[in-house]
Design a protein around this motif. Structure first.
Motif, PDB file in Angstrom:
ATOM      1  N   ARG A   1      37.948  43.018  60.551  1.00 30.80           N
ATOM      2  CA  ARG A   1      39.246  43.014  61.220  1.00 30.80           C
ATOM      3  C   ARG A   1      40.165  44.079  60.626  1.00 30.80           C
ATOM      4  NH1 ARG A   1      42.068  39.357  64.477  1.00 30.80           N
ATOM      5  NH2 ARG A   1      44.042  40.353  65.037  1.00 30.80           N
ATOM      6  N   LEU A   2      40.075  44.290  59.325  1.00 32.11           N
ATOM      7  CA  LEU A   2      40.889  45.306  58.666  1.00 32.11           C
ATOM      8  C   LEU A   2      40.605  46.693  59.237  1.00 32.11           C
ATOM      9  CD1 LEU A   2      42.919  45.666  56.229  1.00 32.11           C
ATOM     10  CD2 LEU A   2      40.920  46.353  54.916  1.00 32.11           C
ATOM     11  N   VAL A   3      39.319  47.016  59.422  1.00 31.41           N
ATOM     12  CA  VAL A   3      38.960  48.324  59.978  1.00 31.41           C
ATOM     13  C   VAL A   3      39.415  48.425  61.431  1.00 31.41           C
ATOM     14  CG1 VAL A   3      37.032  49.856  60.545  1.00 31.41           C
ATOM     15  CG2 VAL A   3      37.031  48.607  58.377  1.00 31.41           C
TER      16      VAL A   3
ATOM     17  N   LEU B   1      56.535  41.506  46.397  1.00 30.42           N
ATOM     18  CA  LEU B   1      55.353  40.918  45.778  1.00 30.42           C
ATOM     19  C   LEU B   1      54.435  40.249  46.794  1.00 30.42           C
ATOM     20  CD1 LEU B   1      56.891  39.363  42.537  1.00 30.42           C
ATOM     21  CD2 LEU B   1      55.804  41.598  42.842  1.00 30.42           C
ATOM     22  N   VAL B   2      55.018  39.681  47.838  1.00 26.09           N
ATOM     23  CA  VAL B   2      54.190  39.052  48.878  1.00 26.09           C
ATOM     24  C   VAL B   2      53.297  40.100  49.523  1.00 26.09           C
ATOM     25  CG1 VAL B   2      54.224  37.858  51.100  1.00 26.09           C
ATOM     26  CG2 VAL B   2      55.844  37.203  49.300  1.00 26.09           C
ATOM     27  N   TRP B   3      53.890  41.233  49.868  1.00 27.23           N
ATOM     28  CA  TRP B   3      53.110  42.337  50.460  1.00 27.23           C
ATOM     29  C   TRP B   3      52.066  42.845  49.476  1.00 27.23           C
ATOM     30  CZ3 TRP B   3      52.854  47.357  48.578  1.00 27.23           C
ATOM     31  CH2 TRP B   3      52.193  48.283  49.386  1.00 27.23           C
TER      32      TRP B   3
ATOM     33  N   TYR C   1      39.592  43.237  49.750  1.00 25.28           N
ATOM     34  CA  TYR C   1      38.338  42.482  49.744  1.00 25.28           C
ATOM     35  C   TYR C   1      38.155  41.641  51.009  1.00 25.28           C
ATOM     36  CZ  TYR C   1      38.444  43.905  44.893  1.00 25.28           C
ATOM     37  OH  TYR C   1      38.491  44.671  43.743  1.00 25.28           O
ATOM     38  N   GLY C   2      38.985  41.874  52.005  1.00 24.26           N
ATOM     39  CA  GLY C   2      38.830  41.181  53.275  1.00 24.26           C
ATOM     40  C   GLY C   2      39.566  39.872  53.379  1.00 24.26           C
ATOM     41  N   PHE C   3      40.392  39.517  52.406  1.00 19.21           N
ATOM     42  CA  PHE C   3      41.183  38.292  52.458  1.00 19.21           C
ATOM     43  C   PHE C   3      42.618  38.618  52.875  1.00 19.21           C
ATOM     44  CE2 PHE C   3      37.766  37.427  49.405  1.00 19.21           C
ATOM     45  CZ  PHE C   3      37.219  36.273  49.978  1.00 19.21           C
ATOM     46  N   SER C   4      43.349  37.602  53.296  1.00 17.89           N
ATOM     47  CA  SER C   4      44.750  37.763  53.727  1.00 17.89           C
ATOM     48  C   SER C   4      44.908  38.718  54.898  1.00 17.89           C
ATOM     49  CB  SER C   4      45.639  38.235  52.561  1.00 17.89           C
ATOM     50  OG  SER C   4      46.072  37.147  51.795  1.00 17.89           O
TER      51      SER C   4
ATOM     52  N   TYR D   1      39.842  31.760  57.874  1.00 16.69           N
ATOM     53  CA  TYR D   1      39.169  31.688  56.588  1.00 16.69           C
ATOM     54  C   TYR D   1      38.573  30.307  56.307  1.00 16.69           C
ATOM     55  CZ  TYR D   1      40.946  36.319  55.650  1.00 16.69           C
ATOM     56  OH  TYR D   1      41.199  37.664  55.726  1.00 16.69           O
ATOM     57  N   ALA D   2      38.814  29.351  57.179  1.00 20.43           N
ATOM     58  CA  ALA D   2      38.179  28.040  57.035  1.00 20.43           C
ATOM     59  C   ALA D   2      36.797  28.021  57.673  1.00 20.43           C
ATOM     60  CB  ALA D   2      39.057  26.959  57.662  1.00 20.43           C
TER      61      ALA D   2
END
Length: 416
Positions: A25-27, A369-371, A380-383, A389-390
């Motif tokens: 999804r990031l790409v 900091l949130v960003w 790493y593909g999270f957030s 993610y479940a």
């Protein structure tokens, strides 16, 4: 095909696993964020080689090259495959996602997983250019950040270090505990000693970039007007002692000197050009390893907010200048500067003010900091927004096969 529910597990800024769906999804989001170009048309695009294509600015160069210039060609990186205990590295999954986008766009990209410093990979690349891409290369983008390099001629292995030159450097850095609570911590970096500078220059300077050009020229694979760019960084005075004036800075100076020498040589031989491209700050796997950079980048985002320019937008500008879609703009040292937004006087003054005021008690009000934490997890593909993610995901994704190219006109438009 094995499926697992993956949650982020990390040691500092390093994560033990990567999330395939998040990386994909990031790409896809990078592809959508990169502006379209009216100059990209049906048919064979220019042939490009991107070294270090799976992460950071190298990944941005790949995605922007597809979208802005319609490139085809060869992408080189080093990534680890999935095992029974661990997922693949994030770059492995990002590469698979990039290959899917290229196929949908009707562009022929070949992906090699190997040591770009080695002669073996150089020979593989040359063979692909000769057999699959018409025998001539139009562009080479060099984006390599490595901890060590083995010289294929001497067999000597060099190791890069992050150290100031001349005296110890005292600075601030940003860390998070296991619960994600931020801390601004004072750190000291011991000065370079013995051959630290020479070792770092041997890894991160222009030696391997020049070897690539020499090797490809020796095989008569450089097309008329061939252009090459090595990606670099200067950064803020706040981080200069450990970065631009430190061992890595010595390597960057060597890279820039190499560019000037290569530019003169290519102009004479193929009417070509060599430049360094100085990019702006971003959260990357390499940058988070540099003391002070995490704090600086979080503060920079706190000042700029959405005006912080993402890598894929910067690399779109680079491709426009390399291809002639936009005028080539160089500074007095022959560098393309994509960092003006970061180094503007008012921006640096605001970041410096926040840097002085930054403590563990005040950092939440001064930095985004949130960003920043989300950006680290997204490496790493999270957030990544829109990913469940479940849900269990397949982790044994295959590396893109070196398949025969799909004829243009049969694989869809080059624009998705």
């Amino acid at each position: 095909m094995s499926k697992r529910v993956l949650t982020p597990r990390n040691r500092g800024f390093l994560f033990l696993d990567s999330h395939p769906a998040g990386c994909e999804r990031l790409v896809a989001d990078m592809w959508q964020a990169c502006p379209d170009s009216a100059d990209v048309r049906e048919g064979a695009g220019p042939v490009a080689l991107i070294i270090g294509s799976s992460a950071g600015y190298g990944l941005a160069a790949t995605v922007a090259g597809l979208k802005r210039a319609g490139i085809r060609g060869i992408m080189v990186s080093v990534e680890k495959a999935p095992t029974e205990r661990r997922t693949a590295t994030a770059g492995w999954y990002r590469t698979a996602a990039t290959a899917d986008i290229a196929r949908t766009a009707g562009r022929d990209l070949a992906f090699l997983n190997g040591d770009a410093f080695s002669d073996e990979v150089k020979n593989q690349v040359a063979g692909l250019i000769e057999r699959r891409f018409g025998g001539k290369l139009d562009y080479l983008v060099y984006s390599v950040a490595a901890p060590r390099r083995t010289d294929p001629v001497t067999g000597i292995t060099y190791a890069s270090v992050l150290k100031p030159i001349g005296q110890a450097n005292h600075t601030k850095t940003l860390v998070f505990d296991d619960q994600g609570v931020p801390e601004v911590r004072a750190v000291e970096a011991a000065p370079a000693e013995d051959d630290d500078v020479e070792q770092t220059v041997a890894v991160m300077g222009g030696t391997d970039w020049e070897r690539w050009i020499t090797f490809l020229a020796g095989r008569d694979l450089l097309g008329d007007g061939f252009a090459t760019a090595a990606l670099s960084y200067i950064g803020s005075p706040l981080t200069a002692a450990i970065y631009r004036q430190g061992t890595i800075g010595a390597a960057k100076a060597h890279l820039e000197a190499t560019a000037r020498a290569l530019n003169e040589r290519l102009a004479k031989t193929v009417g070509g050009r060599a430049v360094t491209s100085v990019n702006g700050a971003a959260v990357t796997q390499s940058s988070t390893a540099v003391p002070g950079i995490a704090l600086y980048t979080g503060l920079l985002r706190g000042v700029l907010g959405e005006r912080l320019v993402p890598p894929v937008h910067q690399l779109a500008v680079l491709w426009d200048q390399l291809t002639g879609a936009a005028p080539l703009t160089l500074d007095d040292d022959g560098r393309i500067r994509l960092d003006a937004w970061e180094l503007a006087d008012d921006v640096q003054a605001a970041v410096a003010e926040r840097w002085e005021a930054a403590t563990t008690d005040t950092i939440a009000d001064l930095a985004d900091l949130v960003w920043f934490r989300a950006e680290v997890q997204r490496l790493y593909g999270f957030s990544v927004p829109g990913v469940d993610y479940a849900a269990a995901v397949a982790t044994d994704i295959a590396w893109p096969a070196l398949h025969a190219p799909t004829p243009m006109g049969c694989g869809g438009s080059q624009r998705a």
